[in-house]
Design a protein around this motif. Structure first.
Motif, short mmCIF file in Angstrom:
data_model
loop_
_atom_site.label_atom_id
_atom_site.label_comp_id
_atom_site.label_asym_id
_atom_site.label_seq_id
_atom_site.Cartn_x
_atom_site.Cartn_y
_atom_site.Cartn_z
N VAL A 236 0.85 -0.98 -0.03
CA VAL A 236 -0.10 0.10 0.05
C VAL A 236 0.84 1.12 -0.14
CG1 VAL A 236 -1.75 1.30 1.30
CG2 VAL A 236 -1.94 -1.32 1.18
N ASP A 240 -1.91 5.90 -3.64
CA ASP A 240 -3.14 4.97 -4.16
C ASP A 240 -4.23 5.41 -4.10
OD1 ASP A 240 -1.23 2.90 -4.61
OD2 ASP A 240 -1.73 1.79 -2.93
N ASP A 243 -5.39 6.59 -7.53
CA ASP A 243 -5.76 5.51 -8.57
C ASP A 243 -7.24 5.05 -8.16
OD1 ASP A 243 -5.38 3.44 -10.43
OD2 ASP A 243 -5.37 2.02 -8.64
N SER A 384 -7.41 -4.41 -8.02
CA SER A 384 -5.97 -4.02 -7.97
C SER A 384 -5.13 -4.99 -7.07
CB SER A 384 -5.81 -2.37 -7.41
OG SER A 384 -6.16 -2.65 -6.19
N ARG A 386 -4.91 -4.79 -4.06
CA ARG A 386 -4.92 -4.04 -2.78
C ARG A 386 -5.87 -4.15 -1.79
NH1 ARG A 386 -3.14 0.39 -6.42
NH2 ARG A 386 -5.21 0.77 -6.57
#
Length: 484
Positions: A236, A240, A243, A384, A386
């Motif tokens: 992370v 981010d 995005d 993603s 994440r």
């Protein structure tokens, strides 16, 4: 418990399920912060009518401080997603947040009315800043921890059932306790300084108890094996956020749908005080009315959760909002006609019953946002790789606070335009017709605007049941591949 003991296979998807008592107790974290929010809805009332401060100035200060706190949200969300201690990712933020809020609330309601005006502005502002910092810590967990609690589409809406029940008990029961049970025992009723000192201790004691029980519910779920791809998520970074804003459309639609509703809910709770005390001329009615709303609210929430379990959270949100908008139109037309001081005819009783249903629907729609945020977090892992529930919740909270922070300012401006911005508004005392219009705008106009925005957001929100099944299948497949 091992990971296997906390999963259940349904079709092609292996779900992370929770025990009913865990789902039932974890929403007490939300109840803990709602208790403090309940007290803070009286912030404008208290500072104007107990401390003698100007409504517009206090409203502007509160809005500025809440906006400043909103800027901190993304930082706290990012830190939370980077955190993984022996006590878990979320539990340290829950406990620290509640203790910080305790200090803030305790201080707000103990500012001496005898101090010079400038000092009262400074002290209430500093205490409010402490409160909202702790509030951010704890509410970020409410939004962030749900993905690791359960991802079962039948269980996530159940969170709303418990959360809404607790919310109803807090705001309806709290209003009854404060305005009907406690206030009547003090010499100056709602404007007695000692009432607010005692109330802050009583309510914050319950808030702390709720926090401890919620921590216990999350204890076995606040572990890495339940985080996204089971500890194999993409690293992370703070950037981010950019995005996510660009490419996670569902969270943007949830924000649009929910934030104006939140502004309305926050404003309505404060406007109800003026409605009962200065239009109906009976401040005790607020507590009684709030108590009467509990059972109807439970029934509506139960039906709404059933719709969400059978279909999805989006369907439940849309259904509640459409009915709420229709009832708001009826209230806008009827209340100015039938709401007369000390006159409880059939028309007013019917309208108050409709208002009870409408506010329950508004609460149901707001509650459905929580499982939607969890779904948006799962979607981000799907999209993603994440696992950033803290950042997802913080992004929502950031915009939410930017908008809902305006509630105190809107109330202050509305009251000032009516001609009562710098005077003490005494309970059970009639005001002018402009004041009544201002109160009706707060009670019915703002929810109408919020509901329309909610329907627009849901039109473009694509995480329905079919899409979420695909999301969870992909996450499970990626988690298995990452574990090889």
């Amino acid at each position: 418990m091992s990971q296997i003991e906390n999963t259940e296979v349904k079709g092609a998807v292996k779900y992370n399920t929770a025990k009913l008592w865990q789902i039932g107790l974890f929403p007490l974290n939300d109840a803990a912060t709602n208790i403090t929010m309940f007290l803070v809805t009286f912030y404008a009332f208290y500072t104007q009518n107990v401390l003698g401060l100007a409504a517009v100035v206090v409203g502007a200060i509160a809005s500025i401080m809440r906006i400043s706190d909103g800027v901190i949200d993304p930082i706290i969300g990012f830190i939370m997603d980077k955190t993984n201690t022996r006590f878990g990712k979320f539990r340290p933020f829950m406990l620290a947040g509640n203790l910080i809020m305790f200090v803030g609330i305790f201080s707000i309601f103990r500012v001496p009315a005898s101090l010079p005006t400038t000092q009262k502005y400074i002290l209430t502002t500093l205490a409010y800043a402490v409160y909202i910092l702790g509030y951010t810590f704890q509410t970020t967990v409410t939004k962030g921890a749900q993905p690791c609690l359960t991802n079962d589409p039948k269980q996530r809406p159940t969170y709303v059932l418990f959360s809404s029940i607790y919310s109803t008990l807090v705001f309806s029961g709290g209003a009854f306790v404060l305005t009907s049970l406690m206030a009547s025992k003090y010499a100056k009723n709602m404007i007695d300084p000692q009432l607010w000192k005692d109330a802050s201790l009583v309510f914050m004691g319950f808030s702390f108890l709720c926090t401890i029980l919620s921590i216990a519910a999350l204890w076995n779920k606040d572990r890495e094996e339940f985080f996204g791809l089971g500890g194999h998520s993409v690293k992370v970074k703070f950037r981010d956020y950019i995005d996510v804003i660009k490419n996670n459309k569902p969270i943007k639609m949830v924000i649009l749908a929910a934030c104006l509703d939140k502004l309305a809910i926050t404003s309505v709770r404060a406007g109800l005080t003026y409605f009962c005390a200065n239009i109906l001329l009976d401040s005790a009615i607020q507590g009684k009315y709030s108590l009467y709303t509990i059972i109807p609210a439970f029934l509506i929430i139960y039906i709404g959760v059933g719709i969400a379990r059978k279909n999805d959270s989006k369907k439940a949100f849309q259904t509640a909002t459409v009915i709420s908008l229709a009832l708001l139109v009826v209230l806008l037309i009827g209340m100015p006609i039938f709401a007369k001081p000390n006159s409880w005819g059939p028309g007013l009783i019917i309208l108050m019953s409709i208002m009870c249903v409408q506010q329950a629907l508004l609460q149901l729609a707001g509650g459905m946002v929580m499982p939607m945020i969890a779904d948006c977090s799962d979607y981000e892992t799907y999209r993603s790789g994440r696992f950033i529930p803290g950042m997802m919740g913080a992004l929502f909270a950031f915009v939410d606070k930017m908008i809902s922070s305006l509630s105190t300012t809107i109330i202050g401006i509305a009251i000032s335009l009516a001609g009562y911005g710098s005077v003490v508004i005494k309970p059970n005392t009639p005001m002018n017709s402009n004041f009544n219009i201002a109160v009706y705008f707060i009670l019915f106009g703002l929810p109408l605007i919020g509901g329309i925005a909610g329907l627009i957001g849901m039109k473009f929100y694509n995480l329905d049941a079919a899409m979420m099944k695909k999301v969870r299948e992909t996450i499970e497949r990626n988690k298995a591949e990452a574990s090889k």
